[in-house]
Design a protein around this motif. Structure first.
Motif, PDB file in Angstrom:
ATOM      1  N   UNK A 102       0.810  -1.224   0.000  1.00  0.00           N
ATOM      2  CA  UNK A 102       0.000   0.000   0.000  1.00  0.00           C
ATOM      3  C   UNK A 102       0.842   1.273   0.000  1.00  0.00           C
ATOM      4  N   UNK A 103       2.112   1.167   0.357  1.00  0.00           N
ATOM      5  CA  UNK A 103       2.974   2.341   0.443  1.00  0.00           C
ATOM      6  C   UNK A 103       3.212   2.751   1.888  1.00  0.00           C
ATOM      7  N   UNK A 104       4.224   3.588   2.086  1.00  0.00           N
ATOM      8  CA  UNK A 104       4.608   4.059   3.424  1.00  0.00           C
ATOM      9  C   UNK A 104       3.974   5.425   3.659  1.00  0.00           C
ATOM     10  N   UNK A 105       3.259   5.582   4.752  1.00  0.00           N
ATOM     11  CA  UNK A 105       2.609   6.860   5.068  1.00  0.00           C
ATOM     12  C   UNK A 105       3.659   7.915   5.401  1.00  0.00           C
ATOM     13  N   UNK A 106       3.544   9.074   4.747  1.00  0.00           N
ATOM     14  CA  UNK A 106       4.433  10.200   5.017  1.00  0.00           C
ATOM     15  C   UNK A 106       3.602  11.482   5.059  1.00  0.00           C
ATOM     16  N   UNK A 107       4.178  12.515   5.648  1.00  0.00           N
ATOM     17  CA  UNK A 107       3.547  13.836   5.673  1.00  0.00           C
ATOM     18  C   UNK A 107       4.597  14.880   5.331  1.00  0.00           C
ATOM     19  N   UNK A 108       4.191  15.917   4.598  1.00  0.00           N
ATOM     20  CA  UNK A 108       5.128  16.981   4.230  1.00  0.00           C
ATOM     21  C   UNK A 108       4.321  18.239   3.874  1.00  0.00           C
ATOM     22  N   UNK A 109       5.007  19.362   3.857  1.00  0.00           N
ATOM     23  CA  UNK A 109       4.373  20.621   3.496  1.00  0.00           C
ATOM     24  C   UNK A 109       4.485  20.845   1.995  1.00  0.00           C
ATOM     25  N   UNK A 110       3.359  21.211   1.378  1.00  0.00           N
ATOM     26  CA  UNK A 110       3.367  21.469  -0.059  1.00  0.00           C
ATOM     27  C   UNK A 110       3.880  22.879  -0.336  1.00  0.00           C
ATOM     28  N   UNK A 111       3.807  23.303  -1.584  1.00  0.00           N
ATOM     29  CA  UNK A 111       4.339  24.613  -1.988  1.00  0.00           C
ATOM     30  C   UNK A 111       3.666  25.767  -1.270  1.00  0.00           C
ATOM     31  N   UNK A 112       2.425  25.548  -0.833  1.00  0.00           N
ATOM     32  CA  UNK A 112       1.681  26.600  -0.135  1.00  0.00           C
ATOM     33  C   UNK A 112       1.853  26.524   1.380  1.00  0.00           C
ATOM     34  N   UNK A 113       2.721  25.608   1.826  1.00  0.00           N
ATOM     35  CA  UNK A 113       2.967  25.481   3.257  1.00  0.00           C
ATOM     36  C   UNK A 113       1.929  24.668   3.996  1.00  0.00           C
ATOM     37  N   UNK A 114       1.036  24.024   3.233  1.00  0.00           N
ATOM     38  CA  UNK A 114      -0.001  23.204   3.848  1.00  0.00           C
ATOM     39  C   UNK A 114       0.524  21.787   4.081  1.00  0.00           C
ATOM     40  N   UNK A 115       0.225  21.252   5.254  1.00  0.00           N
ATOM     41  CA  UNK A 115       0.641  19.889   5.567  1.00  0.00           C
ATOM     42  C   UNK A 115      -0.272  18.906   4.849  1.00  0.00           C
ATOM     43  N   UNK A 116       0.316  17.972   4.147  1.00  0.00           N
ATOM     44  CA  UNK A 116      -0.472  16.983   3.435  1.00  0.00           C
ATOM     45  C   UNK A 116       0.111  15.589   3.648  1.00  0.00           C
ATOM     46  N   UNK A 117      -0.755  14.607   3.628  1.00  0.00           N
ATOM     47  CA  UNK A 117      -0.333  13.222   3.769  1.00  0.00           C
ATOM     48  C   UNK A 117      -0.254  12.544   2.416  1.00  0.00           C
ATOM     49  N   UNK A 118       0.626  11.574   2.319  1.00  0.00           N
ATOM     50  CA  UNK A 118       0.797  10.863   1.057  1.00  0.00           C
ATOM     51  C   UNK A 118       1.382   9.491   1.356  1.00  0.00           C
ATOM     52  N   UNK A 119       1.561   8.706   0.325  1.00  0.00           N
ATOM     53  CA  UNK A 119       2.188   7.395   0.474  1.00  0.00           C
ATOM     54  C   UNK A 119       3.379   7.280  -0.462  1.00  0.00           C
ATOM     55  N   UNK A 120       4.474   6.754   0.067  1.00  0.00           N
ATOM     56  CA  UNK A 120       5.662   6.484  -0.738  1.00  0.00           C
ATOM     57  C   UNK A 120       5.638   5.010  -1.114  1.00  0.00           C
ATOM     58  N   UNK A 121       5.611   4.738  -2.399  1.00  0.00           N
ATOM     59  CA  UNK A 121       5.564   3.353  -2.877  1.00  0.00           C
ATOM     60  C   UNK A 121       6.962   2.744  -2.865  1.00  0.00           C
ATOM     61  N   UNK A 122       7.033   1.484  -2.421  1.00  0.00           N
ATOM     62  CA  UNK A 122       8.306   0.775  -2.368  1.00  0.00           C
ATOM     63  C   UNK A 122       8.513  -0.115  -3.587  1.00  0.00           C
ATOM     64  N   UNK A 123       7.438  -0.376  -4.320  1.00  0.00           N
ATOM     65  CA  UNK A 123       7.492  -1.286  -5.461  1.00  0.00           C
ATOM     66  C   UNK A 123       6.581  -0.757  -6.554  1.00  0.00           C
ATOM     67  N   UNK A 124       7.036  -0.829  -7.794  1.00  0.00           N
ATOM     68  CA  UNK A 124       6.216  -0.401  -8.926  1.00  0.00           C
ATOM     69  C   UNK A 124       5.428  -1.603  -9.438  1.00  0.00           C
ATOM     70  N   UNK A 125       4.157  -1.681  -9.030  1.00  0.00           N
ATOM     71  CA  UNK A 125       3.312  -2.795  -9.449  1.00  0.00           C
ATOM     72  C   UNK A 125       2.767  -2.590 -10.859  1.00  0.00           C
ATOM     73  N   UNK A 126       2.771  -1.357 -11.344  1.00  0.00           N
ATOM     74  CA  UNK A 126       2.270  -1.074 -12.691  1.00  0.00           C
ATOM     75  C   UNK A 126       3.277  -1.547 -13.739  1.00  0.00           C
ATOM     76  N   UNK A 127       4.549  -1.257 -13.486  1.00  0.00           N
ATOM     77  CA  UNK A 127       5.616  -1.659 -14.405  1.00  0.00           C
ATOM     78  C   UNK A 127       6.710  -2.370 -13.608  1.00  0.00           C
ATOM     79  N   UNK A 128       6.594  -3.682 -13.432  1.00  0.00           N
ATOM     80  CA  UNK A 128       7.574  -4.423 -12.625  1.00  0.00           C
ATOM     81  C   UNK A 128       9.016  -4.244 -13.081  1.00  0.00           C
TER      82      UNK A 128
END
Length: 201
Positions: A102-128
């Motif tokens: 599912x990916x690793x949960x991370x949080x970071x500030x975007x260009x507008x300084x807003x905190x947003x959550x996202x996932x970092x993928x460890x494996x490319x399941x679309x293109x192995x």
């Protein structure tokens, strides 16, 4: 071939050749150790270091180009510290399994300084083919004891599969013996099994 001349080394080399034909890169464990000719393991961690950090870092960057570098580093750190989480080994493995798919949960500030959550993928399941597949034989791990699994498969620098080989020409070498050896590894080098997805005897 005379079966009495067949050794476990022959089986290991045959397995490596088979995996190479399937498209895996091959490396010899001592060569990529922190003190080897082509080191890929952190010197500060010595032989306790299991994840190949450089390969994982490169894979994360390639698969997640739109995620800021600091968030990608956070994901890498979370993966590397998996073995030292508090739950049981099975629970840690389940947590990592979810990260892998599912990916690793991370949080970071975007260009507008807003905190947003996202996932970092460890494996490319679309293109192995966008992943790094490596097979390593004789990869020494020193944790509770000094152990050297026969063959490990690393995907994007993470050890996902272990092969325990027994000489088929030796009547005393059994599948049960190989299975028991894997159980011993869980006690002696448990960090490896934080990431393990497949055990092969």
């Amino acid at each position: 071939m005379n079966n009495t001349n067949y050794t476990e080394d022959n089986l290991e080399n045959a397995t490596l050749e088979w995996l190479k034909e399937l498209g895996y890169s091959i490396a010899f464990g001592p060569d990529i150790a922190f003190d080897g000719v082509s080191p890929e393991r952190s010197e500060k961690e010595n032989y306790k270091d299991i994840v190949l950090e450089g390969r994982l870092r490169n894979a994360i960057a390639q698969i997640n180009p739109d995620i800021p570098e600091e968030a990608r580093q956070d994901a890498l750190d979370k993966v590397r510290t998996m073995p030292w989480l508090k739950p049981s080994l099975i629970e840690v493995n389940q947590i990592f399994h979810k990260m892998l798919f599912e990916g690793v949960d991370v949080a970071y500030k975007d260009k507008d300084g807003m905190l947003r959550g996202d996932k970092v993928k460890l494996f490319d399941f679309v293109d192995p083919k966008n992943n790094d597949f490596l097979v390593v034989n004789q990869f020494t791990i020193i944790e509770n004891r000094n152990r050297r699994p026969d063959i490990l498969i690393f995907v994007n620098g993470i050890p996902l599969a272990i092969f325990e080989l027994k000489n088929p020409a030796d009547s005393n070498a059994t599948a049960t013996g190989a299975f028991n050896q894997l159980q011993t590894y869980k006690t002696d080098i448990p960090s490896l099994f934080a990431y393990n997805e497949l055990c092969i005897t």
